[in-house]
Design an enzyme around this catalytic site. Sequence first.
Site, PDB file in Angstrom:
ATOM      1  N   VAL A   1      46.383  47.774-146.376  1.00 57.68           N
ATOM      2  CA  VAL A   1      46.666  48.358-147.688  1.00 57.68           C
ATOM      3  C   VAL A   1      45.626  49.437-147.974  1.00 57.68           C
ATOM      4  O   VAL A   1      44.423  49.218-147.782  1.00 57.68           O
ATOM      5  CB  VAL A   1      46.603  47.293-148.799  1.00 57.68           C
ATOM      6  CG1 VAL A   1      46.975  47.904-150.148  1.00 57.68           C
ATOM      7  CG2 VAL A   1      47.545  46.144-148.482  1.00 57.68           C
TER       8      VAL A   1
ATOM      9  N   ASP B   1      54.291  32.542-152.491  1.00 56.15           N
ATOM     10  CA  ASP B   1      52.872  32.560-152.145  1.00 56.15           C
ATOM     11  C   ASP B   1      52.017  32.844-153.375  1.00 56.15           C
ATOM     12  O   ASP B   1      51.187  33.743-153.369  1.00 56.15           O
ATOM     13  CB  ASP B   1      52.626  33.581-151.032  1.00 56.15           C
ATOM     14  CG  ASP B   1      51.325  33.300-150.282  1.00 56.15           C
ATOM     15  OD1 ASP B   1      50.750  32.207-150.484  1.00 56.15           O
ATOM     16  OD2 ASP B   1      50.891  34.160-149.504  1.00 56.15           O
TER      17      ASP B   1
END
Length: 951
Positions: free
Chosen positions: A642, A752
């Site tokens: 990222v 998650d």
Amino acid sequence: MGTRELILLVLISTQTLLVSVQSQTNSLDFTALKALKDAWKNIPPSWVGTDPCGSKWDGIGCTNSRITTITLASMGIGGQLTGDIASMVELLTLDLSYNPDMSGPIPPLIGSLKKLTTLILQGCSFSGQIPDTIGSLPQLYTLSLNSNKLTGQIPPSLGSLSNLYWLDLAENSLSGTIPISNATSPGLDQLFSTKHFHFGRNQLSGTIPPQLFNSNMSLIHLLFENNLLSGSIPSTIGLLSHLEVLRLDRNGLSGNVPLNITGLTGVHEFYLSNNQLTGPIPNLGSLVGLNYLDLSNNSFDVSTFPSWYSSLSSLTTLTMENTQLIGQVPSAVFSIPQLQSVVLRNNKLNGTLDVGSGTSNQLQLVDLQNNSIGAFTDRPGIRFQIILSGNPICDGDVKTYCSPPQSGPPYSSPTNNCIPPTCSLADQASSPNCQCSYPYTGNINLRAPSFAGIGNSTIYAILQNSIMSSLNNFGLPVDSVSLSNPTRNIDYLVIKLAVFPSGSDRFNRTGILSIGFALSNQTYKPPPIFGPYLFGASPYKYFEVATASSKLNTGIIIGAVVGGFVLVVLAILAGVYAFRQKKRAEKADKQNNPFAAWNPDKSSGSIPQLKGTKAFTFEQMKKYSSNFSEVNEIGTGGYGKVYRGTLPDGKMVAIKRAMKGSMQGAVEFKSEIELLSRVHHKNVVSLVGFCFDQSEQMLVYEYIANGPLKDSLTGKSGFKLDWMRRLRIALGAARGLQYLHELADPPIIHRDIKSNNILLDDRLNAKVADFGLSKAVGDPDQTHISTQVKGTLGYMDPEYYMTNQLTDKSDVYSFGVTLLELITAKQPIEKGKYIVKEVRQRMDKTKALYDIQEVIDPLLLGTTLKGLERFVEVAMRCVMDTGAERPTMGQIVKEIESIMQLAGINPDYESSSTTTSATYEGTSQPFTHPYGDESLFMYSGVFPPSSLEPK
Ligand SMILES: *[C@@H]1O[C@H](CO)[C@@H](O)[C@H](O)[C@H]1NC(C)=O
Ligand SMILES: *[C@@H]1O[C@H](CO)[C@@H](O)[C@H](O)[C@H]1NC(C)=O
């Protein structure tokens, strides 16, 4: 292309080679099929190379270079049917029947296959809802989704299938009501061409809507058995003038049977049994074609034996168990000429039983157990079984007719005048022609036969001959077929079928998938007396493994003849061929770009599905992230990295860039973007755009300044989170998750939830991050794990772990663990201790702060912790063992709001800026994993379930 295939290709013959230099398969179709092939396991060995049409891949049929049929019944393939199928726009037939390892949802993109006429997915393990896009397949003629694990409602859109002939949804877990049309939506009442409604063995509920039936319909089989339907039978059913089979049995239907039912004069098989029908026993005297009648187990008015039976001259089976009958059974009943079976158990029939002198010569069974019969007129020459046990006549008596029913030896097709050998190889069986071989087996379920299904072997011989001659007529390599063990299970007459191969001791793949299709597609039609059937195949595991070697042998001979020189030339040609194929596949990849129609330069308004989401080029991404520089790296995980980026307007973004191995199919990527772009909530991180360019896949999210909650709790981000802020964060995260569960369309299960995936913006508002389909995609070698159980150890719902059944309550569990984290500032598993267990053991509701001070974050202790006890209670309810015991996110939001109100905090108060809401202590450090979905605790398949709760 491997060396072996190359040699093969060279050797097979010059003729085939010259033909296949020009690939016969359209590149779009090949790319799509390649993607399916990659997603499936246990694919046929013939699926090599790049030309499915030219090199005749098993189960693939082509017309002029386009793939038009995919028939893979009983191939043992497994995996998901991915949206890639949607690119094969010329597809007419898709049959994946009897592959129990095919699972996951039916992709909504299947609605792009506008030419599809036949969609047969029966006997697999498909789950989830029936996509309503199936309703937009204008040519669909056969739709068989039966015998899967499908849930949810029957989509009303199926009512738009104006060409549909066969609709089979039986044996799933479908629920809800049967959809009918209204001013704004279609419904099944509009299926005027459909002859078959097979909806048995589901959980359909509600009343049968009267509007469902009208005189424009052509239904011949209406099978609603074994559902949860209630209310009365609508009188409109009488409008179905073509009806031949009516099964409404095993539901909760009540009220009187409507008089109009007597208009169904074409009905042969009629089942109303096992409902709560009341009123008089319906007069069915007008149904003169009736073969099979079952009215058992209803609450009809007490009545003597109805007299209308005398007009039912074709009746073979009369079953009226527990139907409140009183009085004497008229002996004329037993002379109905075709009668085979009369079952009148559990009534109050009395008097003398006399079957008369003119009994049907087909009669096999008269079962009158548990009645009040006091005498029996025995007549010489009775050859059928009479059962009178449980009647006064049998009190203390030992007459033969007083013993319980006897079943003869189970039926089995006889051999054709030969002596069956003992087959030495396991799984081989002797065919009716006394050859040992590996048969293709399965069960034929007769859903409404017109005969009683007992003892008359002639009937099975008729079925056997009919199957054999049909399979022969279809040109299939069948030596013989046998039937055995007919049994009545609750709903159907089940007969075991074995089909034996001819010319070999086993079938090849083409043989199996063709026989499978003949049965799954109902191409084989039994004689009418057998009624509608359903075939369920057992897996066939005996395909020859080394099919290539025989070709190689011929090849070697040819090779030896043509000699070395030609070989070299051919090898070069083959090389050229391989190279061209590679180019072609690359070109296909490009053409297969589902985004091609979206012009990234146009305003996003031109792409309605992608409101507010922008398509970026790779060059743009590169520029905005300063060439993906290391300083801009803000997170990393199994999917890739990222990067922080800055758009030309100064807006900061987080760019999630997939690594090569974790990319999805283009179609999946597109549907994920469509999904994410529909998600808009202030407590959910929103998608700004995406990049699908130069073989890259990137998702561009809004940049959330203060990073993950986890970093704030561990002190890494330098904030101090007081109790008030923690409550507000809990509420924000809960609202974000509630939105995903209850308001997003389609609903999204996060899978998650953890403190690392709850981000805090510059005003410390919580935002839920990192959800969507991409979670199902991880390390390609690990897909079997990540698609099955995905989550982070310590947060993972033990119920989901055990059952693989993912529900929104799995998120609730993870959210509960996160709430405990908020209170304790501890990792869920720290020094071998599981936070859930720690709190549960210490909790003492009679004491202040429930006596859990020892585990509360020391930073909180010494401050006023109004509502902490109730907060702990909410958290503990979230981590209950079973999902059913846990609250919904909506309930949690309400609970936290109420805790905040009691603590004197306005839940909807928004702080205006960081400086007024956040106290900086020391220097803020850059955070590391703001969008990461992997952590050290990421489940990797090595932990046994017991380690979820470390002792
Ligand atoms: C049989 O039952 C009917 C109705 O309950 C009764 O009227 C009749 O007397 C009974 N007949 C005999 C022979 O018991
Ligand atoms: C068995 O069934 C066949 C076909 O319906 C019929 O012709 C024959 O009479 C039956 N045999 C007996 C013994 O009932």
